[in-house]
Enzyme design. Structure first.
Site, PDB file in Angstrom:
ATOM      1  CG  ASP A 211     -12.216 -29.451  21.675  1.00 49.66           C
ATOM      2  OD1 ASP A 211     -11.675 -30.564  21.813  1.00 49.66           O
ATOM      3  OD2 ASP A 211     -13.440 -29.265  21.795  1.00 49.66           O
TER       4      ASP A 211
ATOM      5  CG  HIS B 208     -13.297 -34.237  19.460  1.00 54.16           C
ATOM      6  ND1 HIS B 208     -13.347 -33.142  20.281  1.00 54.16           N
ATOM      7  CD2 HIS B 208     -13.443 -33.763  18.195  1.00 54.16           C
ATOM      8  CE1 HIS B 208     -13.519 -32.056  19.554  1.00 54.16           C
ATOM      9  NE2 HIS B 208     -13.578 -32.403  18.285  1.00 54.16           N
TER      10      HIS B 208
ATOM     11  CG  ASP C  62     -11.379 -36.059  23.852  1.00 50.91           C
ATOM     12  OD1 ASP C  62     -12.357 -36.145  23.082  1.00 50.91           O
ATOM     13  OD2 ASP C  62     -11.065 -35.001  24.442  1.00 50.91           O
TER      14      ASP C  62
ATOM     15  CB  CYS D 229     -13.877 -31.512  26.382  1.00 52.47           C
ATOM     16  SG  CYS D 229     -14.333 -33.088  25.661  1.00 52.47           S
TER      17      CYS D 229
END
Length: 662
Positions: A350, A470, A472, A644
């Protein structure tokens, strides 16, 4: 067409001027003609080329026509092929005649000194300076394109320096100089011609904060490199020593393309001709080189990994060990950010995105620091920025950042061709809100930056249905040897319910999810399938994913065969936003054929997790190796997964960005 300059003549005294190599002089024959003159002839010394343009026909003097009518439609053009040895070495004479007159009634003499002034750079993109290029004033894309390229000199080659190399006006090292583009100013002709006239290197005021120029006044010492343009300096008078034919300059980029900056900058060399001591010099020639600042480029999962980054915290030693084993298998390096640097912030994906910049002479990675600014906020600048490793960031002025501004919400596809248009560097994917007044989106400064790079045309997806928000969390790409060279993996509640129903029908309805997870309530397949609320919520979440599926199929020109549905369930959280019901398997670490996948802790059937087995069946036929990593307590319960908690620097594309057409 060569540069053309208008030259006025006089019958009262000789006119002296400079003739620049590769330019044309158009002589004002009519303006200097005496009253009563009706025709003229022209003569020049052997070093001068004279052309007459009459009725769209070009004739070189001498020609079969002895005299020419004094008519504005008759044009006299003068060129020279070689720099003069002395001032006023060559001459042109215009003789004027009355009608039927045999002897000239007046003469105009033009005394010429030929000099060369050429500002050159690598306009053919071969890695070396192209001399006397004809098209250096323009910049074009494509394999047959032309134009010089600048790198933003945003690394820090001196480890002791406090900031990036392009923030000062000194060369810190010869490594620093190698990040710059070479530019050469060639001046040939009599020394007296350059002593009597002035040569100025200059840029526009608007480009002053976009590029910097250093002049090399010696080769062996950094102190002999003088900062001459940029950072407020817009002009510099070039002092030419006796018999010096080349002045060497190094040009650096100061800023990336952005919303108010196309990326194009120009450097000019202007020759000013002396008129009289009481008046300033007059410009008679300008040579220009146009540079494009290289864009920041993202790297997709299909590119080879070089270094994996992970944070060490007080509770994730086993996770770090598992990632270390995976990097060893993949043959790449592991860089561990210690807790003293991450300050308890484990979400390294991030915080930053690692891309690169590239010019014909040099390429280096550049970390893009997100505006999220949590515990890892200083890590990219303090620990990643370094020799041949650049840094860029965009901060929101109002500091009103959201989860969508973290770079787990920033991905890039592999190369694709869409409706005949090629995207050889892939397309950037960013998550935003579904179109509605209350929706969130990535901060404008980051969005503007991404769009301004041009070479990876962004696609906006709908990610705000997720609590974290997000992209992802519901998609990733993995390499494949067939079709487009990759597969798009999408999280799929429908695929998960289908798998669980099959297992229930096979008699495994009592098999429990979350076996082996301490302090986590176990739940059976049958109970999951009987939970109407969970099913209804996931039908909605599936619709959100399908909305993105349609966008991706359209914008990446994908067929269903290019997409693999990975079983996944989500639970509603605050305001109905989704979080992963079990570890989110698409949120994986892709290292070539080696995949680090969050261990889902699915129901165990015949000593095998049925979710793991299903993912293996989907991915291993592509030649991929699935390694399931336990991130439950350290990442999953904190609303993140393997992807992440990791970050990857990858090899750049072999394709050169300037060979594409945005």
């Amino acid at each position: 067409m060569a540069d053309l300059r208008w030259v006025r003549l006089s019958t009262e005294k000789p006119t002296n001027t400079l003739c620049l190599l590769d330019t044309e002089l158009s002589l004002d024959v009519c303006g200097s003609a005496p009253p009563g003159a009706t025709s003229f002839d022209v003569w020049g010394t052997p070093g001068v080329n004279i052309y007459i343009i009459h009725n769209a026909e070009v004739l070189k003097v001498p020609s079969c026509v002895p005299r020419w009518p004094l008519d504005t439609r008759v044009e006299v053009i003068v060129t020279m092929d070689t720099p003069s040895a002395q001032v006023d070495d060559d001459k042109v004479r215009i003789s004027y005649y009355k009608e039927n007159g045999k002897a000239p009634m007046a003469k105009a003499i033009l005394q010429l000194t030929c000099v060369q002034v050429s500002l050159d750079a690598d306009t053919t993109r071969t890695g070396s300076v192209t001399r006397r290029a004809k098209n250096k004033k323009t910049w074009t894309w494509g394999p047959n394109g032309h134009g010089a390229i600048l790198l933003v000199n945003c690394d820090r080659d001196d480890p002791e320096a406090e900031d990036m190399d392009n923030t000062d006006q000194e060369l810190q090292s010869f490594m620093d100089r190698r990040d710059m583009s070479l530019m050469v100013l060639t001046t040939r002709g009599p020394d007296d011609a350059f002593e009597d006239n002035q040569l100025v290197l200059h840029i526009s005021a608007s480009d002053s904060n976009k590029l910097g120029v250093f002049q090399a006044q010696g080769k062996k010492k950094l102190s002999q490199h003088k900062h001459v343009l940029g950072s407020g300096k817009i002009s510099y008078t070039v002092e030419r020593s006796s018999d010096q034919t080349e002045s060497v300059f190094y040009v650096e980029g100061l800023a990336f393309p952005d919303v108010n900056f196309s990326g194009l900058v120009s450097v000019h060399a202007t020759l000013l001709e002396a008129t009289s001591k009481a008046l300033p010099e007059a410009p008679i020639f300008t040579d220009t080189v146009v540079f494009r600042v290289a864009p920041w480029i993202m790297t997709p999962n299909t590119l080879q990994p070089i270094t994996v980054y992970v944070c060490r915290t007080d509770d994730n030693s086993e996770f770090v060990a598992d990632v270390s084993k995976l990097t060893l298998k993949a043959g790449c390096k592991l860089s561990i950010c210690p807790e003293v640097e991450n300050r308890g912030d484990r979400w390294i994906q991030d915080e930053m995105e690692i891309g690169y910049v590239q010019a014909p002479h040099k390429s280096f990675p550049v970390v893009f620091d997100s505006p999220r600014n949590r515990g890892l906020k200083d890590f990219p600048f303090k620990s990643v920025l370094g020799p041949d490793f650049g840094y860029v960031t965009r901060e929101s002025e109002d500091r009103n950042v959201s989860g969508l501004d973290s770079f787990g919400n920033l991905e890039v596809s592999p190369p694709v061709t869409v409706k005949g248009k090629e995207y050889p560097l892939g397309r950037i994917l960013i998550g935003s809100a579904f179109p509605c007044p209350s929706g969130k989106e990535m901060v404008q400064v980051v969005r503007d930056f991404l769009y301004a790079q041009q070479v990876q045309s962004p696609i906006e997806l709908y990610s705000d249905w997720l609590f974290v928000g997000h992209v992802d969390e519901f998609l990733t790409f993995v390499p494949a040897s067939d079709r487009k060279g990759f597969r798009l993996l999408l999280a799929s509640p429908s695929a998960c319910f289908k798998l669980l129903r099959e297992k229930e029908q096979e008699g495994y309805g009592d098999a429990l999810m979350f076996e082996g997870v301490k302090d986590k309530k176990k739940v059976s397949i049958s109970k999951i399938l009987a939970d109407k609320s969970l099913r209804n919520n996931n039908e909605y979440f599936q619709k959100c994913i399908d909305w993105n599926r349609d966008i991706l199929k359209e914008e990446l020109e994908l067929a269903e065969e290019d997409i693999i549905d990975i079983p996944q369930l989500f639970s509603p959280s605050y305001a109905g936003k989704a979080v992963a019901f079990f570890p989110d398997m698409v949120n994986m670490l892709v290292l070539g054929k080696h995949l680090g996948i969050p261990k889902p802790f699915g129901p165990i059937l015949q000593d095998q997790c049925c979710l793991e087995e299903e993912v293996r069946c989907l991915l291993e036929p592509l030649g991929l190796s699935c390694v399931f990593i336990d991130d439950f307590k350290t990442y999953h319960v904190n609303l993140g997964e393997v992807h992440c908690g990791t970050n990857v620097r990858r090899k750049p594309f072999t394709f050169k960005w300037w060979n594409m057409t945005p």
